[in-house]
Design a protein around this motif. Sequence first.
Motif, PDB file in Angstrom:
ATOM      1  N   VAL A  69       0.840  -1.206   0.000  1.00 21.15           N
ATOM      2  CA  VAL A  69       0.000   0.000   0.000  1.00 21.15           C
ATOM      3  C   VAL A  69       0.873   1.253   0.000  1.00 21.15           C
ATOM      4  O   VAL A  69       0.564   2.234  -0.686  1.00 21.15           O
ATOM      5  CB  VAL A  69      -0.958  -0.017   1.211  1.00 21.15           C
ATOM      6  CG1 VAL A  69      -1.691   1.303   1.329  1.00 21.15           C
ATOM      7  CG2 VAL A  69      -1.958  -1.160   1.082  1.00 21.15           C
ATOM      8  N   GLN A  70       1.960   1.228   0.751  1.00 20.23           N
ATOM      9  CA  GLN A  70       2.875   2.374   0.738  1.00 20.23           C
ATOM     10  C   GLN A  70       3.460   2.584  -0.648  1.00 20.23           C
ATOM     11  O   GLN A  70       3.590   3.724  -1.106  1.00 20.23           O
ATOM     12  CB  GLN A  70       3.997   2.156   1.749  1.00 20.23           C
ATOM     13  CG  GLN A  70       3.580   2.325   3.191  1.00 20.23           C
ATOM     14  CD  GLN A  70       4.726   2.092   4.153  1.00 20.23           C
ATOM     15  OE1 GLN A  70       5.610   1.285   3.895  1.00 20.23           O
ATOM     16  NE2 GLN A  70       4.713   2.781   5.274  1.00 20.23           N
ATOM     17  N   SER A  74       0.801   5.451  -1.131  1.00 19.90           N
ATOM     18  CA  SER A  74       1.478   6.520  -0.395  1.00 19.90           C
ATOM     19  C   SER A  74       2.503   7.240  -1.266  1.00 19.90           C
ATOM     20  O   SER A  74       2.597   8.469  -1.257  1.00 19.90           O
ATOM     21  CB  SER A  74       2.153   5.955   0.855  1.00 19.90           C
ATOM     22  OG  SER A  74       1.198   5.428   1.739  1.00 19.90           O
ATOM     23  N   THR A 160      -5.342   1.212   3.133  1.00 18.95           N
ATOM     24  CA  THR A 160      -5.710   2.058   1.996  1.00 18.95           C
ATOM     25  C   THR A 160      -6.268   3.390   2.466  1.00 18.95           C
ATOM     26  O   THR A 160      -5.916   4.456   1.935  1.00 18.95           O
ATOM     27  CB  THR A 160      -6.737   1.330   1.117  1.00 18.95           C
ATOM     28  OG1 THR A 160      -6.175   0.093   0.652  1.00 18.95           O
ATOM     29  CG2 THR A 160      -7.136   2.181  -0.071  1.00 18.95           C
ATOM     30  N   ALA A 163      -3.458   5.489   3.835  1.00 19.00           N
ATOM     31  CA  ALA A 163      -2.601   5.999   2.772  1.00 19.00           C
ATOM     32  C   ALA A 163      -3.187   7.241   2.118  1.00 19.00           C
ATOM     33  O   ALA A 163      -2.452   8.114   1.642  1.00 19.00           O
ATOM     34  CB  ALA A 163      -2.363   4.916   1.727  1.00 19.00           C
ATOM     35  N   PRO A 169       4.073   8.413   4.817  1.00 14.93           N
ATOM     36  CA  PRO A 169       3.881   6.975   4.591  1.00 14.93           C
ATOM     37  C   PRO A 169       4.094   6.134   5.837  1.00 14.93           C
ATOM     38  O   PRO A 169       3.496   5.060   5.973  1.00 14.93           O
ATOM     39  CB  PRO A 169       4.924   6.647   3.514  1.00 14.93           C
ATOM     40  CG  PRO A 169       5.215   7.952   2.839  1.00 14.93           C
ATOM     41  CD  PRO A 169       5.078   8.995   3.915  1.00 14.93           C
ATOM     42  N   VAL A 172       1.088   4.921   7.847  1.00 13.08           N
ATOM     43  CA  VAL A 172       0.329   3.762   7.377  1.00 13.08           C
ATOM     44  C   VAL A 172       0.767   2.514   8.129  1.00 13.08           C
ATOM     45  O   VAL A 172      -0.054   1.700   8.556  1.00 13.08           O
ATOM     46  CB  VAL A 172       0.520   3.582   5.858  1.00 13.08           C
ATOM     47  CG1 VAL A 172      -0.272   2.373   5.359  1.00 13.08           C
ATOM     48  CG2 VAL A 172       0.091   4.830   5.113  1.00 13.08           C
TER      49      VAL A 172
END
Length: 269
Positions: A69-70, A74, A160, A163, A169, A172
């Motif tokens: 996700v990062q 992000s 999500t 982010a 970041p 998260v």
Amino acid sequence: MSIFRDLLTALRLAFKAKFVWMGFGLLLAVALVMLLSAYFGGRQPVTVALDVGVSTIRLLLPLLIVLLVQELLSREFDKRYYLSSLTYPRARSSLLFGRFVAVLALFLGLLLLLSFLQIGLTQFLSGFYPQATPVALGQPYLIVIAFMALDLLVLAALATLLAVVASTPSFVLIGTFGFMLVARSYGAIVELLGRDAGLVSNTEGYRAGLGVLGYLLPDLGALDVRMVALYGKMEFLPADWPWLLLSNLAYAFALLALAVWALQRKRFS
């Protein structure tokens, strides 16, 4: 079609970020801990190996989800890649859904590989360490994996959302793991206090405070039903498992809808 293009772009970014090597490292880590735990385990080494393997997956796979996700969301906002990705006339939601579906496909595929690895290693270890009560690798194990997938879906939806709304970041990672620790443990703590009220002073007040979390957080701890596979008894499945699945699934969709709402109102500097 724009969501499909975003999905393909996200998959290319994930493989460019060495997702394959991270997944291979996770597979290797699970194999090593299962073999070592069986070798050094005392009684029922195969059961111990499967138990430790499940614990390793539940700890390390969320970390991989956060890293994905990062990388896919992000960095999109932190490095201002949105100046290119959002240039074309398309909805912001398509970008979010494309990246989320990519994360979903990657971690579910990796979870499937991990489940096959566990089945193979468990059968291999059973040949060396026969037990009077073998582990159940049929339908009970499939139930364990399905419940684990729902746990990871909730964490992916939360990551999500974070982010989209987080300014850095690293938040998260901190927010997702903090949420995971609380959501997986508060139910067990409430149950423990119900059995032994002498553990803390002012037990009722402590339980009431933890009980409030039940209205705010999903009970991810109840999704850990590994005992069904470890001992092959469906009695270990929670009595309210349909409501448990439905509530966690609804919570994941709510987090994802909130992420879409936040992205639609996000102002880019």
